[in-house]
Design a protein around this motif. Structure first.
Motif, PDB file in Angstrom:
ATOM      1  N   LEU A  13       0.144  30.587  -7.386  1.00 35.67           N
ATOM      2  CA  LEU A  13       0.938  29.559  -8.052  1.00 35.67           C
ATOM      3  C   LEU A  13       1.715  30.118  -9.238  1.00 35.67           C
ATOM      4  O   LEU A  13       2.788  29.617  -9.582  1.00 35.67           O
ATOM      5  CB  LEU A  13       0.018  28.420  -8.507  1.00 35.67           C
ATOM      6  N   ASN A  14       1.197  31.170  -9.868  1.00 33.88           N
ATOM      7  CA  ASN A  14       1.887  31.769 -11.011  1.00 33.88           C
ATOM      8  C   ASN A  14       3.268  32.282 -10.626  1.00 33.88           C
ATOM      9  O   ASN A  14       4.240  32.118 -11.375  1.00 33.88           O
ATOM     10  CB  ASN A  14       1.046  32.899 -11.590  1.00 33.88           C
ATOM     11  N   SER A  15       3.375  32.914  -9.464  1.00 33.78           N
ATOM     12  CA  SER A  15       4.670  33.428  -9.010  1.00 33.78           C
ATOM     13  C   SER A  15       5.626  32.302  -8.644  1.00 33.78           C
ATOM     14  O   SER A  15       6.835  32.493  -8.609  1.00 33.78           O
ATOM     15  CB  SER A  15       4.470  34.357  -7.799  1.00 33.78           C
ATOM     16  N   VAL A  16       5.073  31.116  -8.364  1.00 28.75           N
ATOM     17  CA  VAL A  16       5.904  29.941  -8.091  1.00 28.75           C
ATOM     18  C   VAL A  16       6.422  29.348  -9.390  1.00 28.75           C
ATOM     19  O   VAL A  16       7.563  28.880  -9.479  1.00 28.75           O
ATOM     20  CB  VAL A  16       5.098  28.883  -7.304  1.00 28.75           C
ATOM     21  N   MET A  17       5.588  29.380 -10.438  1.00 24.93           N
ATOM     22  CA  MET A  17       5.922  28.725 -11.698  1.00 24.93           C
ATOM     23  C   MET A  17       6.985  29.463 -12.498  1.00 24.93           C
ATOM     24  O   MET A  17       7.813  28.828 -13.163  1.00 24.93           O
ATOM     25  CB  MET A  17       4.655  28.588 -12.547  1.00 24.93           C
ATOM     26  N   ASN A  18       6.982  30.793 -12.455  1.00 27.01           N
ATOM     27  CA  ASN A  18       7.865  31.561 -13.330  1.00 27.01           C
ATOM     28  C   ASN A  18       9.347  31.216 -13.185  1.00 27.01           C
ATOM     29  O   ASN A  18      10.029  30.998 -14.194  1.00 27.01           O
ATOM     30  CB  ASN A  18       7.630  33.061 -13.125  1.00 27.01           C
ATOM     31  N   PRO A  19       9.907  31.180 -11.957  1.00 24.28           N
ATOM     32  CA  PRO A  19      11.328  30.817 -11.849  1.00 24.28           C
ATOM     33  C   PRO A  19      11.622  29.423 -12.398  1.00 24.28           C
ATOM     34  O   PRO A  19      12.703  29.181 -12.944  1.00 24.28           O
ATOM     35  CB  PRO A  19      11.602  30.890 -10.332  1.00 24.28           C
ATOM     36  N   ILE A  20      10.666  28.508 -12.245  1.00 25.50           N
ATOM     37  CA  ILE A  20      10.842  27.159 -12.787  1.00 25.50           C
ATOM     38  C   ILE A  20      10.892  27.206 -14.307  1.00 25.50           C
ATOM     39  O   ILE A  20      11.705  26.525 -14.947  1.00 25.50           O
ATOM     40  CB  ILE A  20       9.699  26.243 -12.305  1.00 25.50           C
ATOM     41  N   ILE A  21      10.034  28.045 -14.890  1.00 24.89           N
ATOM     42  CA  ILE A  21      10.022  28.186 -16.350  1.00 24.89           C
ATOM     43  C   ILE A  21      11.344  28.775 -16.837  1.00 24.89           C
ATOM     44  O   ILE A  21      11.918  28.313 -17.824  1.00 24.89           O
ATOM     45  CB  ILE A  21       8.838  29.071 -16.788  1.00 24.89           C
TER      46      ILE A  21
ATOM     47  N   GLY B  42      -9.993  27.166  11.882  1.00 23.01           N
ATOM     48  CA  GLY B  42      -9.589  25.839  12.334  1.00 23.01           C
ATOM     49  C   GLY B  42      -8.603  25.166  11.405  1.00 23.01           C
ATOM     50  O   GLY B  42      -7.656  25.772  10.905  1.00 23.01           O
ATOM     51  N   THR B  43      -8.840  23.864  11.150  1.00 26.69           N
ATOM     52  CA  THR B  43      -7.914  23.053  10.354  1.00 26.69           C
ATOM     53  C   THR B  43      -7.773  23.575   8.933  1.00 26.69           C
ATOM     54  O   THR B  43      -6.666  23.614   8.377  1.00 26.69           O
ATOM     55  CB  THR B  43      -8.397  21.594  10.311  1.00 26.69           C
ATOM     56  N   LYS B  44      -8.890  23.979   8.328  1.00 27.99           N
ATOM     57  CA  LYS B  44      -8.848  24.471   6.947  1.00 27.99           C
ATOM     58  C   LYS B  44      -7.944  25.690   6.826  1.00 27.99           C
ATOM     59  O   LYS B  44      -7.144  25.801   5.897  1.00 27.99           O
ATOM     60  CB  LYS B  44     -10.252  24.807   6.455  1.00 27.99           C
ATOM     61  N   LEU B  45      -8.058  26.613   7.769  1.00 22.29           N
ATOM     62  CA  LEU B  45      -7.236  27.817   7.731  1.00 22.29           C
ATOM     63  C   LEU B  45      -5.770  27.476   7.946  1.00 22.29           C
ATOM     64  O   LEU B  45      -4.885  28.042   7.292  1.00 22.29           O
ATOM     65  CB  LEU B  45      -7.713  28.814   8.794  1.00 22.29           C
ATOM     66  N   VAL B  46      -5.477  26.535   8.862  1.00 14.17           N
ATOM     67  CA  VAL B  46      -4.091  26.131   9.131  1.00 14.17           C
ATOM     68  C   VAL B  46      -3.454  25.516   7.885  1.00 14.17           C
ATOM     69  O   VAL B  46      -2.301  25.816   7.537  1.00 14.17           O
ATOM     70  CB  VAL B  46      -4.031  25.137  10.311  1.00 14.17           C
ATOM     71  N   ILE B  47      -4.211  24.665   7.189  1.00 13.78           N
ATOM     72  CA  ILE B  47      -3.685  24.029   5.970  1.00 13.78           C
ATOM     73  C   ILE B  47      -3.385  25.074   4.903  1.00 13.78           C
ATOM     74  O   ILE B  47      -2.320  25.051   4.270  1.00 13.78           O
ATOM     75  CB  ILE B  47      -4.695  22.988   5.444  1.00 13.78           C
ATOM     76  N   VAL B  48      -4.316  25.993   4.712  1.00 11.85           N
ATOM     77  CA  VAL B  48      -4.114  27.047   3.715  1.00 11.85           C
ATOM     78  C   VAL B  48      -2.895  27.900   4.070  1.00 11.85           C
ATOM     79  O   VAL B  48      -2.073  28.239   3.211  1.00 11.85           O
ATOM     80  CB  VAL B  48      -5.376  27.922   3.592  1.00 11.85           C
ATOM     81  N   LEU B  49      -2.753  28.228   5.350  1.00 13.36           N
ATOM     82  CA  LEU B  49      -1.611  29.047   5.781  1.00 13.36           C
ATOM     83  C   LEU B  49      -0.291  28.299   5.611  1.00 13.36           C
ATOM     84  O   LEU B  49       0.719  28.901   5.236  1.00 13.36           O
ATOM     85  CB  LEU B  49      -1.791  29.470   7.241  1.00 13.36           C
ATOM     86  N   CYS B  50      -0.287  26.987   5.860  1.00  9.42           N
ATOM     87  CA  CYS B  50       0.935  26.199   5.695  1.00  9.42           C
ATOM     88  C   CYS B  50       1.363  26.152   4.232  1.00  9.42           C
ATOM     89  O   CYS B  50       2.535  26.367   3.902  1.00  9.42           O
ATOM     90  CB  CYS B  50       0.730  24.782   6.238  1.00  9.42           C
ATOM     91  N   PHE B  51       0.392  25.872   3.354  1.00 12.04           N
ATOM     92  CA  PHE B  51       0.705  25.853   1.932  1.00 12.04           C
ATOM     93  C   PHE B  51       1.128  27.243   1.457  1.00 12.04           C
ATOM     94  O   PHE B  51       2.080  27.379   0.680  1.00 12.04           O
ATOM     95  CB  PHE B  51      -0.501  25.361   1.123  1.00 12.04           C
ATOM     96  N   GLY B  52       0.425  28.256   1.922  1.00  9.95           N
ATOM     97  CA  GLY B  52       0.774  29.620   1.526  1.00  9.95           C
ATOM     98  C   GLY B  52       2.154  30.009   1.982  1.00  9.95           C
ATOM     99  O   GLY B  52       2.911  30.642   1.241  1.00  9.95           O
ATOM    100  N   THR B  53       2.527  29.617   3.202  1.00 16.79           N
ATOM    101  CA  THR B  53       3.863  29.930   3.721  1.00 16.79           C
ATOM    102  C   THR B  53       4.947  29.253   2.905  1.00 16.79           C
ATOM    103  O   THR B  53       5.964  29.861   2.565  1.00 16.79           O
ATOM    104  CB  THR B  53       3.964  29.500   5.195  1.00 16.79           C
ATOM    105  N   PHE B  54       4.726  27.978   2.579  1.00 13.55           N
ATOM    106  CA  PHE B  54       5.713  27.240   1.775  1.00 13.55           C
ATOM    107  C   PHE B  54       5.891  27.882   0.407  1.00 13.55           C
ATOM    108  O   PHE B  54       7.013  28.107  -0.056  1.00 13.55           O
ATOM    109  CB  PHE B  54       5.269  25.783   1.609  1.00 13.55           C
ATOM    110  N   PHE B  55       4.772  28.200  -0.248  1.00 16.02           N
ATOM    111  CA  PHE B  55       4.843  28.812  -1.574  1.00 16.02           C
ATOM    112  C   PHE B  55       5.525  30.181  -1.513  1.00 16.02           C
ATOM    113  O   PHE B  55       6.316  30.523  -2.397  1.00 16.02           O
ATOM    114  CB  PHE B  55       3.447  28.950  -2.175  1.00 16.02           C
TER     115      PHE B  55
ATOM    116  N   PHE C  84      -9.135  30.411  -6.395  1.00 15.67           N
ATOM    117  CA  PHE C  84      -8.577  31.126  -7.542  1.00 15.67           C
ATOM    118  C   PHE C  84      -7.454  32.064  -7.104  1.00 15.67           C
ATOM    119  O   PHE C  84      -6.543  32.350  -7.884  1.00 15.67           O
ATOM    120  CB  PHE C  84      -9.675  31.904  -8.269  1.00 15.67           C
ATOM    121  N   LEU C  85      -7.500  32.544  -5.870  1.00 21.43           N
ATOM    122  CA  LEU C  85      -6.404  33.357  -5.354  1.00 21.43           C
ATOM    123  C   LEU C  85      -5.157  32.502  -5.174  1.00 21.43           C
ATOM    124  O   LEU C  85      -4.047  32.939  -5.479  1.00 21.43           O
ATOM    125  CB  LEU C  85      -6.807  33.998  -4.023  1.00 21.43           C
ATOM    126  N   LEU C  86      -5.332  31.261  -4.715  1.00 19.55           N
ATOM    127  CA  LEU C  86      -4.190  30.345  -4.603  1.00 19.55           C
ATOM    128  C   LEU C  86      -3.628  30.011  -5.981  1.00 19.55           C
ATOM    129  O   LEU C  86      -2.414  29.833  -6.134  1.00 19.55           O
ATOM    130  CB  LEU C  86      -4.623  29.063  -3.881  1.00 19.55           C
TER     131      LEU C  86
END
Length: 354
Positions: free
Chosen positions: A284-292, A27-40, A278-280
């Motif tokens: 996040l680590n792969s998101v942070m590296n280019p910023i670093i 439901g909503t929880k899965l949709v939110i996780v998928l949206c954030f995951g897609t953006f990241f 913890f998987l999310l």
């Protein structure tokens, strides 16, 4: 003789391990996780592609350290692919997967982690070789760096395939873990302990190198001619690497500890309640590296910004010949001032990629 269950679907193993979380994220929880995951994931693909392209196009980055940094970005890019595959094979879909597809899902994640970890170990060796010889960059040839990169990916692919090759619980389901229903608990213990030990070794090595560089820089600075930028170069590189390593350890350690507790068969640790968060965090680590990279290295930031500018304006930047590394470019305070001025002007116009 134990019976093997290669032909079973994952619902058999999930039900046997009393794992109901596959149905919780709907439901909503899965949709939110998928949206954030897609953006990241989109950010991971774009930003790490920029890092790789910057190293390829800018001749100032044609040194072993930056080649390995680009390979670390490639590992993050691969992690994005693994997370995309995971998103489409998680939640209620998990129980419908075949054993081979579930192995593929987890193998991609394990491969991406091993590639990043092994790459950081190789960077530690490269930094040690250069720093102890009082050089900004090591004398590794392109051929040797290429072989090292191929070795990194060979190790990563092998480690990701180990459960598929036989270290699993398909023929002894009494040893199955809870978080990974077809991984044996002994494998999870081996996997997590080896990674945590590697974390500790790298932290100790980088701290020793950092302290050595800082001590040498303080001792030699009053007696060394040349620009301040040139003398601070080794410290800048070390700060970049240590920041990347710190982010890697912080993002991955909680997940590894949870896997270790599951491997130790801790039934009252609540590992099921935190595993996806913890998987999310690991994502996040792969998101942070280019910023670093862009924050710690001004030349990297400028190069990436120029490429974005040129793409937005529909221009093809030309490459100028330069064999001087970005971190050793400044030879005087005047030159440094000139470069900084050019960097500020780059916000308003697209320059050629050096």
């Amino acid at each position: 003789m134990n019976e093997c269950h290669y032909d079973k679907r994952m619902d058999f193993f999930y039900n046997r391990s009393n794992t109901h979380t596959a149905d919780e994220w709907t439901g909503t929880k899965l949709v939110i996780v998928l949206c954030f995951g897609t953006f990241f994931c989109l950010f991971i693909f774009v930003s790490n592609s920029l890092v790789i392209a910057a190293v390829v196009k800018n001749r100032k980055f044609h040194f072993p350290f930056y080649y390995l940094l680009a390979n670390l970005a490639a590992a993050d890019f691969f992690a994005g692919i693994a997370y995309v595959f995971l998103m489409f094979n998680t939640g209620p879909v998990s129980k419908t997967l075949t054993v081979n597809r579930w192995f593929l899902r987890q193998g991609l994640l394990d491969t991406s982690l091993t590639a990043s970890l092994t790459n950081l170990l190789v960077i530690a060796v490269e930094r040690h070789m250069s720093i102890m010889r009082m050089r900004v960059h090591s004398n590794l040839t392109k051929k040797r760096v290429t072989l090292l990169i191929l070795l990194i990916w060979a190790i990563a692919i092998f480690m990701g395939a180990v459960p598929t090759l036989g270290w699993n619980c398909l023929c002894d389901i009494s040893t199955c873990s809870s978080l990974a229903p077809i991984y044996s608990r002994s494998y999870l213990i081996f996997w997590t302990v080896s990674n945590l030990v590697a974390f500790l070794i790298m932290v100790v090595v980088y701290l020793r190198i950092y302290m050595y560089v800082k001590r040498k820089t303080n001792v030699l600075s009053p007696h060394t001619s040349g620009s301040i930028s040139r003398r601070r170069t080794p410290m800048k590189l070390m700060k970049t690497v240590m920041t990347v390593l710190g982010a890697f350890v912080v993002c991955w350690t909680p997940g590894l500890v949870v896997l270790l507790l599951d491997g130790l068969n801790c039934t009252h640790c609540g590992v099921q309640d935190v595993k996806r968060w913890f998987l999310l965090l690991a994502l996040l680590n792969s998101v942070m590296n280019p910023i670093i990279y862009s924050y710690k290295d001004e030349e990297m930031y400028s190069t990436m910004r120029r490429m974005i500018c040129c793409c937005a304006n529909g221009e093809n930047p030309e490459r100028r010949t330069s064999r001087i590394p970005s971190t050793v470019l400044s030879r005087s305070n005047d030159t440094s001032t000139s470069l900084n001025t050019g960097s500020r002007e780059g916000v308003h116009q697209c320059y050629q990629i050096a």
